[in-house]
Scaffold this motif. Structure first.
Motif, mmCIF file in Angstrom:
data_model
loop_
_atom_site.group_PDB
_atom_site.id
_atom_site.type_symbol
_atom_site.label_atom_id
_atom_site.label_comp_id
_atom_site.label_asym_id
_atom_site.label_seq_id
_atom_site.Cartn_x
_atom_site.Cartn_y
_atom_site.Cartn_z
ATOM 1 N N UNK A 159 -25.522 35.559 29.162
ATOM 2 C CA UNK A 159 -25.262 36.311 30.403
ATOM 3 C C UNK A 159 -24.271 37.449 30.199
ATOM 4 N N UNK A 160 -23.656 37.518 29.026
ATOM 5 C CA UNK A 160 -22.741 38.641 28.786
ATOM 6 C C UNK A 160 -23.438 39.810 28.087
ATOM 7 N N UNK A 163 -23.025 34.269 39.325
ATOM 8 C CA UNK A 163 -22.610 35.656 39.097
ATOM 9 C C UNK A 163 -23.841 36.507 38.826
ATOM 10 N N UNK A 197 -25.505 40.750 38.665
ATOM 11 C CA UNK A 197 -25.137 42.158 38.493
ATOM 12 C C UNK A 197 -25.797 43.000 39.581
ATOM 13 N N UNK A 236 -28.578 35.668 36.585
ATOM 14 C CA UNK A 236 -27.158 35.500 36.267
ATOM 15 C C UNK A 236 -26.731 36.522 35.224
ATOM 16 N N UNK A 237 -25.596 37.154 35.465
ATOM 17 C CA UNK A 237 -25.106 38.144 34.510
ATOM 18 C C UNK A 237 -23.609 38.344 34.660
ATOM 19 N N UNK A 238 -22.956 38.542 33.529
ATOM 20 C CA UNK A 238 -21.562 38.979 33.508
ATOM 21 C C UNK A 238 -21.440 40.315 32.764
ATOM 22 N N UNK A 239 -22.557 41.031 32.624
ATOM 23 C CA UNK A 239 -22.594 42.141 31.680
ATOM 24 C C UNK A 239 -22.138 43.482 32.272
#
Lengths: 95, 416
Positions: free
Chosen positions: A73-74, B254, B256, B300-303
């Motif tokens: 997810x990063x 989470x 984006x 889902x993403x934290x980018x």
């Protein structure tokens, strides 16, 4: 993103519908004594990790199969794609 | 230092040598009464209202990077209070009223511009729903007006009202809605809190919680242990990552959300327009750029960056309703990480851990809530009770079947 479908090969992620954390395969036992609490956790709480995430993608615009995709997810990098059917069988959720 | 027109003239005549930093850069103390994790808009507003309204002392705001570097600097700057449900509308109207007095209170130019927001209507069913929402807004002391297509054309002559799929059949306007210079909100609250003695500590990442007998008594940080009687998490976008350190799983994913700005243009778009059916909304910044966006990417993403299908979707929506947008060049696009909650509404509550409080789950609507979020969180921290406008934002609402689901989507965070 491209999802490397186990049967169809690389497909545009736009063909799929995202259905959340793959742990949703493990629906709680409705007959358990603490079923209400288990279903509350199942329905509403998520690990939501930053890093590798196993998640369900439904090939709505394709062969309508469900996949378990392992994705970071990063970075959005996809490292593994399996049929959800195979995962569910392996984890004892289906025959 | 108070800012004023006279001050600007005086500094202009004396070589601008009198301006000082707007806030201090203090070393962290070993202990505080209240530590707020997260130096975004909400965290800084919380610190400001704790000090100004609730008379609290010894407050610190801990920020991993620099203040205002997260979502308060990444949103599309819209303020409004056009919600339907009882759990939401009084809170957002409280927030809009705080916006209206913000600049005088903070002595800071946040460029609050009540240029109005317009939600477009395309069908009879949507008109019924918007009339109901407008009435709910009026009942809660907000303003709402139903506009005809002719009234919309008079204000926005360039809109395509004859789109085959989504002809514009009217709109719900909130004239008190508008836009605010988002960075200035963070800076204004930081300056206001600092002047009241709050320590704003940047480059200080929280790496864990100090637990004693099941109670949270401080935080471990990249700059050492900081003890606190109360620890308040306020890190929407990273809520799960922070609260995981306290052993909590949250009703949050989470995701984006992307946003876009065009090159600077002459004044074209006087207010904010939202084309919900086409997943597009737009306003024009004071620099002239058209600021627009649409849906979250949906996974889902934290980018902090998204993918191209959503870019295409947003731009298609824009072109359908706003054809001359196609003549503008896109200057920048970016992404921010949203706490998407299970019902699309936020959580402001104590946790099951003593001394540990939580504010998050803002989905993509946190900016407009900044003043009220800070105010009601300060109220909770200072009094131990939820503020009257925020009594519904509890953790246990999911288990009790009391979800605040404006869109009626159920527990699918990517659909809110």
């Amino acid at each position: 993103m491209l999802i490397n479908h186990p049967l169809l090969g690389p497909r545009d992620a736009a063909e799929f519908t995202y259905m959340g954390d793959a742990s949703l395969i493990h629906r709680p036992d409705w007959q358990a004594s603490d079923a209400a609490a288990q279903f509350a956790d199942y329905g509403y709480l998520r690990d939501n990790p930053a890093g590798l995430h196993r998640e369900l993608w439904f090939h709505e615009g394709g062969d309508r199969s469900w996949l378990v995709v392992t994705r970071d997810t990063t970075t959005h990098e996809i490292t593994q794609v399996e049929l959800a059917r195979d995962v569910a069988r392996r984890e004892g959720r289906s025959t | 230092m108070r800012y004023s027109g006279f001050r600007v003239i005086k500094e202009a005549l004396t070589g601008h040598r009198g301006w000082g930093p707007a806030w201090r850069d203090p070393e962290p103390q070993p202990a505080y009464d209240i530590v707020i994790i997260g130096g975004g808009g909400h965290g800084l507003a919380t610190a400001y209202y704790l000090a100004s309204v609730y008379g609290q002392k010894r407050i610190a705001v801990l920020e991993k990077g620099w203040i205002g570097g997260g979502n308060v600097g990444r949103n599309t700057t819209i303020i409004r209070s056009n919600y339907l449900l009882d759990g939401n509308e009084p809170f957002y109207e409280f927030s809009l009223k705080l916006w209206e007095g913000l600049e005088q209170e903070l002595n800071y130019n946040a460029m609050v511009s009540q240029r109005g927001i317009l939600n477009l209507i395309h069908t009879d069913a949507q008109r019924d729903a918007f009339i109901r929402r407008g009435n709910a807004m009026i009942l809660n002391g907000a303003d709402a007006e139903l506009l005809s297509t002719e009234q919309i054309k008079a204000r926005y002559p360039f809109l395509n009202t004859e789109n085959a799929r989504f002809p514009i059949k009217g709109g719900l306007a909130q004239h008190r809605g508008g836009t605010v210079r988002h960075d200035a909100v963070a800076w204004g609250y930081a300056r206001g809190a600092d002047r009241l003695g709050v320590d704003i500590i940047q480059n200080c990442e929280v790496t864990g919680f100090v637990m004693e007998g099941g109670t949270c008594t401080g935080v471990e940080t990249s700059r050492g242990t900081i003890k606190a009687a109360k620890v308040a998490s306020c890190v929407a976008g990273s809520s799960s990552r922070v609260m995981e350190k306290a052993g909590m799983r949250l009703p949050i994913e989470s995701h984006v959300l992307q946003a876009f700005v065009s090159e600077g243009l002459k004044p074209l778009l006087p207010g904010v327009i939202t084309f919900g059916a086409g997943h597009f909304y737009c306003s024009q910044s004071d620099k002239g750029g058209l600021v627009f966006g649409g849906d979250i990417d949906g996974y889902n993403s934290y980018a902090q960056r998204g993918n191209l299908p959503v870019v295409e979707d947003v731009c298609e929506g824009g072109m359908a309703i706003f054809p001359n947008l196609g003549r503008a060049r896109l200057l920048r696009m970016w992404g921010g990480i949203m706490d998407m909650s299970m019902d699309g509404s936020p959580i402001i509550d104590r946790t099951h851990v003593g001394g540990l409080y939580f504010n998050g789950g803002w989905c993509y609507g946190g900016f407009k809530a900044t003043p009220a979020s800070g105010y009601v969180y300060a109220h909770l921290l200072a009094t131990g009770q939820p503020h009257p406008t925020a009594t519904a934002y509890r953790f246990d609402r999911f288990n009790r079947g009391l979800m605040i689901d404006e869109k009626g989507m159920g527990n699918q965070p990517n659909l809110h």
